[in-house]
Design an enzyme around this catalytic site. Sequence first.
Site, PDB file in Angstrom:
ATOM      1  N   ILE A   8      45.658  47.429  48.357  1.00  0.00           N
ATOM      2  CA  ILE A   8      46.357  46.423  49.345  1.00  0.00           C
ATOM      3  C   ILE A   8      47.257  47.092  50.206  1.00  0.00           C
ATOM      4  O   ILE A   8      48.148  47.337  49.655  1.00  0.00           O
ATOM      5  CB  ILE A   8      46.665  45.217  48.585  1.00  0.00           C
ATOM      6  CG1 ILE A   8      45.685  44.456  47.423  1.00  0.00           C
ATOM      7  CG2 ILE A   8      47.341  43.942  49.232  1.00  0.00           C
ATOM      8  CD1 ILE A   8      46.126  45.124  46.193  1.00  0.00           C
ATOM      9  N   THR A   9      47.030  47.072  51.499  1.00  0.00           N
ATOM     10  CA  THR A   9      47.725  47.738  52.352  1.00  0.00           C
ATOM     11  C   THR A   9      49.143  46.610  52.689  1.00  0.00           C
ATOM     12  O   THR A   9      48.819  45.443  52.614  1.00  0.00           O
ATOM     13  CB  THR A   9      47.305  48.282  53.540  1.00  0.00           C
ATOM     14  OG1 THR A   9      46.798  47.099  54.434  1.00  0.00           O
ATOM     15  CG2 THR A   9      46.018  49.148  53.615  1.00  0.00           C
ATOM     16  N   GLY A  10      50.210  47.422  52.652  1.00  0.00           N
ATOM     17  CA  GLY A  10      51.182  46.461  53.078  1.00  0.00           C
ATOM     18  C   GLY A  10      51.635  45.361  51.977  1.00  0.00           C
ATOM     19  O   GLY A  10      51.719  44.464  51.999  1.00  0.00           O
ATOM     20  N   GLY A  14      55.970  40.205  50.989  1.00  0.00           N
ATOM     21  CA  GLY A  14      55.046  39.124  51.429  1.00  0.00           C
ATOM     22  C   GLY A  14      53.847  38.736  50.588  1.00  0.00           C
ATOM     23  O   GLY A  14      53.759  38.918  49.425  1.00  0.00           O
ATOM     24  N   TYR A 162      50.553  40.750  69.136  1.00  0.00           N
ATOM     25  CA  TYR A 162      50.246  40.361  67.825  1.00  0.00           C
ATOM     26  C   TYR A 162      48.837  39.531  67.725  1.00  0.00           C
ATOM     27  O   TYR A 162      47.879  40.020  67.073  1.00  0.00           O
ATOM     28  CB  TYR A 162      51.518  39.504  67.249  1.00  0.00           C
ATOM     29  CG  TYR A 162      50.979  38.652  65.811  1.00  0.00           C
ATOM     30  CD1 TYR A 162      51.260  39.791  64.840  1.00  0.00           C
ATOM     31  CD2 TYR A 162      50.455  37.659  65.713  1.00  0.00           C
ATOM     32  CE1 TYR A 162      50.996  39.212  63.435  1.00  0.00           C
ATOM     33  CE2 TYR A 162      50.093  37.201  64.504  1.00  0.00           C
ATOM     34  CZ  TYR A 162      50.503  37.810  63.422  1.00  0.00           C
ATOM     35  OH  TYR A 162      50.123  37.230  62.253  1.00  0.00           O
TER      36      TYR A 162
END
Length: 275
Positions: A8-10, A14, A162
Amino acid sequence: MKGKTALITGSTDGVGRYVAERLAARGARVIVHGRDRARGEAVVERIRRQGGDARLLIADLSSLAEVRSLAEAVKRETGGVDALINNAGIGTSGTQRELSADGYELRFAVNYLAGFLLTRLLLPTLESRAASRIVNVASAGQQAIDFADVMLTRGYIGARAYRQSKLAQIMFTFDLAQELAGRNVAVNCLHPATFMDTTMVRLSGVRPISTVEEGGEAILQLVDESSLEGVSGRYFNGMRESRADPQAYDTTARRKLRALSFELVGLADPLDRRT
Ligand SMILES: NC(=O)c1ccc[n+]([C@@H]2O[C@H](COP(=O)([O-])OP(=O)(O)OC[C@H]3O[C@@H](n4cnc5c(N)ncnc54)[C@H](OP(=O)(O)O)[C@@H]3O)[C@@H](O)[C@H]2O)c1
């Protein structure tokens, strides 16, 4: 998820952190990824204290060299993954155009191009598993890419940067699903939930209206729900399949993004007979 490995990146913060913890609780070997070692170690420690299996890999996704090192470390240290969740991202805050280490517009580079390269580099290991899944965590915030100025050199707005990066993730998902049709790798994307209570949302000055759990469960559905076996190339809004921006269905635009992406990361397109 027992016996399966998920990256799982990041996942130092969060919704990524939530997904990492939930997957570990379901028996997955979890690879926590982030750019901050202390935050990453805290997540790994919490998972281990709860009896889960986790390890940490550090890479700043604003550098394609670090994306390559991350892919190498994943292969060397874990032998590959059954689930790849491209989740790391930067939000809409900031008025100044910023560049990645490679000189690309920063949100395009981190939110989209890093995941594109990581996926291409890990694809052989994903294909070597019985059934694997790729989940691209995009957003309902989408804006068509202007192929005359992808790096947003004119009239930069953080929200536009974004949104185009999020649409690029969706176009990549549809394109890759088509390429992988009939094979054992499913690739889907989603808008997890609107304005979850995360650092990204708080930094943008918006009042959160969804929980991290809500968005996290939508991501987990695409990673682990057995009724979605074989489902690929779809965009979900939360738990339900939905429609993305019209540009995502424009095959010419998808072809342009594909060609540009291979060029920017310096890889040959396996479907391009000229290479
Ligand atoms: N929050 C929402 O309401 C919402 C809505 C739609 C879509 N999304 C999407 O959900 C995903 C997760 O967002 P979130 O709200 O959970 O955000 P978050 O809490 O800010 O977490 C973002 C994660 O990405 C990592 N990251 C950022 N830049 C990085 C870089 N250059 N290299 C490596 N890691 C990096 C962060 O690491 P650090 O801890 O080091 O900062 C953190 O782990 C994003 O793709 C976002 O676009 C979120």
